[in-house]
Design an enzyme around this catalytic site. Structure first.
Site, PDB file in Angstrom:
ATOM      1  N   CYS A 104     -30.447  14.412 -45.313  1.00 37.82           N
ATOM      2  CA  CYS A 104     -29.561  15.575 -45.388  1.00 37.82           C
ATOM      3  C   CYS A 104     -29.822  16.542 -44.238  1.00 37.82           C
ATOM      4  CB  CYS A 104     -29.680  16.230 -46.765  1.00 37.82           C
ATOM      5  SG  CYS A 104     -28.325  17.391 -47.060  1.00 37.82           S
ATOM      6  N   HIS A 123     -27.987  11.628 -50.088  1.00 37.24           N
ATOM      7  CA  HIS A 123     -29.293  11.733 -50.748  1.00 37.24           C
ATOM      8  C   HIS A 123     -29.644  10.402 -51.415  1.00 37.24           C
ATOM      9  CE1 HIS A 123     -30.195  16.032 -50.395  1.00 37.24           C
ATOM     10  NE2 HIS A 123     -28.884  16.108 -50.213  1.00 37.24           N
ATOM     11  N   GLU A 182     -32.313   9.597 -52.845  1.00 36.93           N
ATOM     12  CA  GLU A 182     -33.071   9.865 -54.072  1.00 36.93           C
ATOM     13  C   GLU A 182     -32.185  10.316 -55.219  1.00 36.93           C
ATOM     14  OE1 GLU A 182     -32.661  11.839 -51.593  1.00 36.93           O
ATOM     15  OE2 GLU A 182     -32.886  13.947 -52.124  1.00 36.93           O
ATOM     16  N   ASP A 235     -26.037  19.992 -74.226  1.00 39.10           N
ATOM     17  CA  ASP A 235     -26.275  21.365 -74.668  1.00 39.10           C
ATOM     18  C   ASP A 235     -27.594  21.336 -75.437  1.00 39.10           C
ATOM     19  OD1 ASP A 235     -23.838  21.986 -73.607  1.00 39.10           O
ATOM     20  OD2 ASP A 235     -22.813  22.284 -75.512  1.00 39.10           O
ATOM     21  N   ASP A 273     -16.708  30.105 -69.517  1.00 39.62           N
ATOM     22  CA  ASP A 273     -16.447  29.843 -70.937  1.00 39.62           C
ATOM     23  C   ASP A 273     -15.216  30.642 -71.380  1.00 39.62           C
ATOM     24  OD1 ASP A 273     -18.861  28.276 -71.388  1.00 39.62           O
ATOM     25  OD2 ASP A 273     -19.958  30.147 -71.169  1.00 39.62           O
TER      26      ASP A 273
END
Ligand code: 1PR
Length: 591
Positions: free
Chosen positions: A140, A245, A247, A288, A446
C-alpha cells in the site's frame, strides 16, 4: 520465535533514541550517494540498479518488518505468523540493511511516513537495500513511497526509486474515492508473487495511486482498473510492492505473502480466466455485540433495534460467540466483517476490554477487513482522566481493526458543522480521519423513516416514497438517531451523509431502523437517496431476508456493499448462496 525487541514504532515515540542519519552504515555508500544525487538534481530518469552482489535468499523462517507506528500492522503480523514466520522488528537503519527479507507495510499518510523515514535514516537505508536488489515487499503506502513524490498533502518528496508522481483518484470521473473493496488485476509480467492470483479479486483501500508511464513501465507487474488504469504492483528483481493488501485479501492474499517468503515455490494453480474484471460488490457480515444479563459478551440481533426476546425473561437474544462467528463468516466468504458494540454509547469502550480481546483473537485467523464501532468519542472516566477518541481508535487499530465506525458522535459533529459552517477539526471523525486517513473511518447512520404529506413540511431532504405511509403519505424524510436509536435528532440522513463526507468520512454504513431485522429487503428509497448524494462508498444495511434482496439493492441503487446480520446468524441464507445468486444476476462479486 518472535523477536522480543521493541518495534521501530515504539522507538519513534521516544525520540531521544533516534539514530542520526550520519551514523548509518550503508552497505554501498558510493552507489547510495550517486543514487540520491541523481534524485536531488531533479534527474527523474531512473538509472537501473547496478549489478551489486545480491545476498542469497535466506532459508530462515524469520522476516524483518518495518513498522513505523502509524496504524494497524497487526494484520500483517498475524498473516506472517499464520504462514509460520517469526518477525524481527526494525529498530535501526542497520536492521534494514542486514535484513534477509524485508516487508514494509506502509500505513497512514505519505507526508508523516516520509518524515519519520527521513528523520530516522530509514529512508537512506531503504534506498540502499532496494538498490542492492534485496528481497523487499512494500504494501500500500509501502508501494507509493517508492515513487518520486506524492500529491497527498503535498507535493511531498518520496524515496524516488521509481519514476512517477502519486496522485489522488479523480472523483470527477464518476468513481467513488477512496477506492475500497475487492478488485481485479491485469497481470502484465511474470511477477512470481502473483502466480496464484490470476483473475481473482484482491482487497484495496486507498485514495491515492501511481499511474503507468513510459518511465516506470519496466517496474510494473500488474495494473488495476478503477476509473483509469493505475499501478497495482511492481517487481524488479527481488523488489516487489503491491498497492492492495495481501494480508486482507483472504487466501489469495496469503498466497502472495507465501510466494514472497518462499520465492522458489512452484506455481500451484493456473490463473482462472474470465472471472474478476472490476471492483466487486461486497457482502458484509455484521455482528452486533453486547454483554448479556449474565455478563457474557454475545452476538445479538435486534428487531427494529430491540434486542430482547419477547419472553417473560426478556433476555438479550444470544446468537453466538463473536470470535467463532467471525471465523465462520470468513470461511464462508464474507468480504468484510463488522463488529458493532451496540451499548458502547453508554460505556467507555476502553473499559470494555472484551471487545479488544474479540478483535485480537479474530484478527489472528480472519484475513479480510475488520470494522469496529460503538462508543467512539472523547471520554472522561470516573477518576477524571480524559481519553481522546483518537486514543480509543488507536487501541482498536492496534488490536486488529482496519476501520473504525462512528455513530452518535458523528451525528453531533455533523449538527455542529451544519450550524456553524466551520470544521473545527476537533470531532472524533475529523481527528481519526486526519491521522489514519478517511478510508479508516466509517460513519454508521441509524435513521428512522418519518412520513410527511408535503415536501415542505420539514426543513430536511424529503423524498417521494415507493410505498405510501400508513395514512397514505407520499413523502418521507429519514431522521437520524443517536444512542442506538433511542433519541431522534434534528438532522436527516441526507444532511448527515453530506456533512460527514465533508468532515472526512471514508464510507457510510447506512442502516434503517424500520427495516432492521424484518427480512423484507433493504430500504431502496433510502439507499438510492444516499448513494446518489455522496462520492464515498455506501454500505446498504438492514432488512436482508433473501439473496434476491442483495441483487435488488445493487441493481436499483449505487450501493458499493450490502450488509446483513440476522439471516447469517440464524443460518437462513449462507453467504455463499448470496454470492452465487449475485453471480447469476451478473453482479460481480469475489468468489
Ligand atoms: O453510536 O457510535 O456508539 O455506535 C453504536 C453502533 O451500534 C451504531 O453503529 C449502531 O448502528 C449500532 N447499534 C446500536 N444499537 C443497536 C441495536 O440494534 N439496538 N445495532 C445497534 C445496529 C444495525 C445493523 C444491523 C443491520 C442488519 N445494528 O448494523 O446489523 O440492521 O440487520 P439485519 O440484516 O438482521 O436486518 P455509537
Amino acid at each position: 520465535m518472535e523477536a522480543t525487541a521493541a518495534p521501530f514504532s515504539s522507538i519513534v515515540s521516544s525520540r531521544q533514541n533516534l539514530p542520526s542519519s550520519s551514523s548509518i552504515r550503508a552497505s554501498s555508500p558510493a552507489s547510495l550517494f550517486l543514487f540520491q544525487k541523481n534524485i536531488a538534481n531533479g534527474n527523474r530518469k531512473f538509472k537501473p540498479p547496478r549489478s551489486l552482489p545480491v545476498r542469497a535468499s535466506s532459508t530462515s523462517d524469520s522476516v524483518t518488518l518495518l513498522d513505523y507506528g502509524a496504524g494497524n500492522v497487526r494484520s500483517i503480523r498475524n498473516a506472517l505468523r499464520h504462514l509460520g514466520f517469526s518477525i524481527k522488528d526494525v529498530q535501526t537503519p542497520g536492521d534494514i540493511l542486514n535484513a534477509d527479507r524485508l516487508i514494509f507495510p506502509g500505513v497512514g499518510a505519505f507526508a508523516p511516513a516520509m518524515d519519520v523515514l527521513n528523520k530516522t535514516g530509514m529512508a537512506e537505508a531503504l534506498c540502499t537495500y532496494i538498490e542492492n536488489d534485496r528481497p523487499f515487499l512494500g504494501i500500500c503506502l509501502g508501494l507509493q513511497l517508492l515513487f518520486e513524490s506524492s500529491e497527498e498533502n503535498g507535493p511531498v518528496k518520496g524515496l524516488g526509486v521509481i519514476p512517477g508522481i502519486v496522485g489522488r483518484f479523480d472523483s470527477s470521473a464518476g468513481i467513488r474515492v477512496p477506492h475500497i473493496g475487492w478488485n481485479a488485476l491485469q497481470v502484465g509480467k511474470d511477477s512470481e508473487i502473483l502466480d496464484d492470483v490470476g483473475n481473482r479479486h484482491v482487497y484495496f483501500v486507498h485514495s491515492y495511486r501511481a499511474i503507468p508511464s513510459d518511465e516506470n513501465k519496466d517496474w510494473i507487474s500488474s495494473t488495476c482498473n478503477y476509473g483509469e488504469s493505475f499501478i497495482s504492483s511492481i517487481k524488479r528483481g527481488n523488489v516487489h510492492a503491491v498497492q492492495f493488501h495481501p494480508e486482507k485479501s483472504g487466501e489469495v492474499g496469503l498466497s502472495v505473502l507465501r510466494r514472497f517468503l518462499h520465492p522458489k515455490l512452484p506455481a500451484t494453480q493456473k490463473p482462472m480466466e474470465g472471472k474478476a474484471s472490476k471492483l466487486a460488490k461486497r457482502v458484509i457480515a455484521c455482528l452486533d455485540v453486547r454483554t448479556n444479563d449474565k455478563g457474557d459478551l454475545v452476538v445479538t440481533k435486534g428487531d427494529q433495534y430491540d434486542v430482547r426476546e419477547q419472553s417473560n425473561e426478556n433476555e438479550v437474544r444470544n446468537l453466538g460467540k463473536p470470535v467463532d462467528l467471525a471465523g465462520q463468516y470468513y470461511k464462508d466468504g464474507a468480504d468484510e466483517i463488522s463488529f458493532l458494540n451496540i451499548t458502547g454509547f453508554r460505556d467507555f469502550p476502553l473499559g470494555d476490554l472484551p471487545m479488544i480481546q474479540v478483535l485480537r483473537h479474530t484478527s489472528k485467523n480472519v484475513f479480510v477487513p475488520l470494522t469496529v464501532g460503538g462508543g467512539i468519542r472523547d471520554f472522561t472516566d470516573a477518576s477524571g482522566r480524559y481519553y481522546s477518541s483518537l486514543e480509543v481508535a488507536a487501541e482498536y487499530f492496534r488490536s486488529g481493526a482496519d476501520k473504525i465506525s462512528i455513530g452518535s458522535d458523528a451525528v453531533y459533529a455533523a449538527e455542529e458543522f451544519i450550524k456553524s459552517g466551520v470544521k473545527t477539526g476537533k470531532s472524533s471523525l475529523e481527528q481519526i480521519s486526519r491521522v489514519y486517513g478517511n478510508q479508516a473511518v466509517v460513519v454508521s447512520i441509524d435513521p428512522r423513516r418519518v412520513y410527511v404529506n408535503h415536501p415542505d413540511d420539514v426543513p430536511y431532504k424529503v423524498i417521494r416514497v415507493t410505498n405510501p405511509g400508513p395514512n397514505g403519505e407520499e413523502y418521507a424524510w429519514y431522521q437520524c438517531t443517536v444512542s442506538g436509536g433511542r433519541e431522534g435528532r434534528p438532522i436527516g440522513a441526507f444532511e448527515l451523509a453530506k456533512a460527514v463526507e465533508e468532515l472526512g468520512a471514508g464510507e457510510i454504513l447506512l442502516n434503517c431502523i424500520d427495516c432492521d431485522g424484518q427480512g423484507k429487503g433493504f430500504d431502496i428509497d433510502l439507499v438510492k437517496l444516499i448513494s446518489d448524494s455522496v462520492g464515498i462508498p455506501v454500505i446498504a444495511s438492514s432488512g436482508a431476508g433473501t439473496p434476491r434482496h442483495f441483487s435488488e439493492v445493487f441493481e436499483k441503487t449505487n450501493a458499493s456493499a450490502a450488509l446483513a446480520a440476522g439471516i447469517f446468524h440464524r443460518k437462513e441464507v449462507p453467504i455463499q448462496s448470496v454470492k452465487e445468486h449475485l453471480q447469476e444476476e451478473r453482479i460481480e462479486v469475489r468468489i
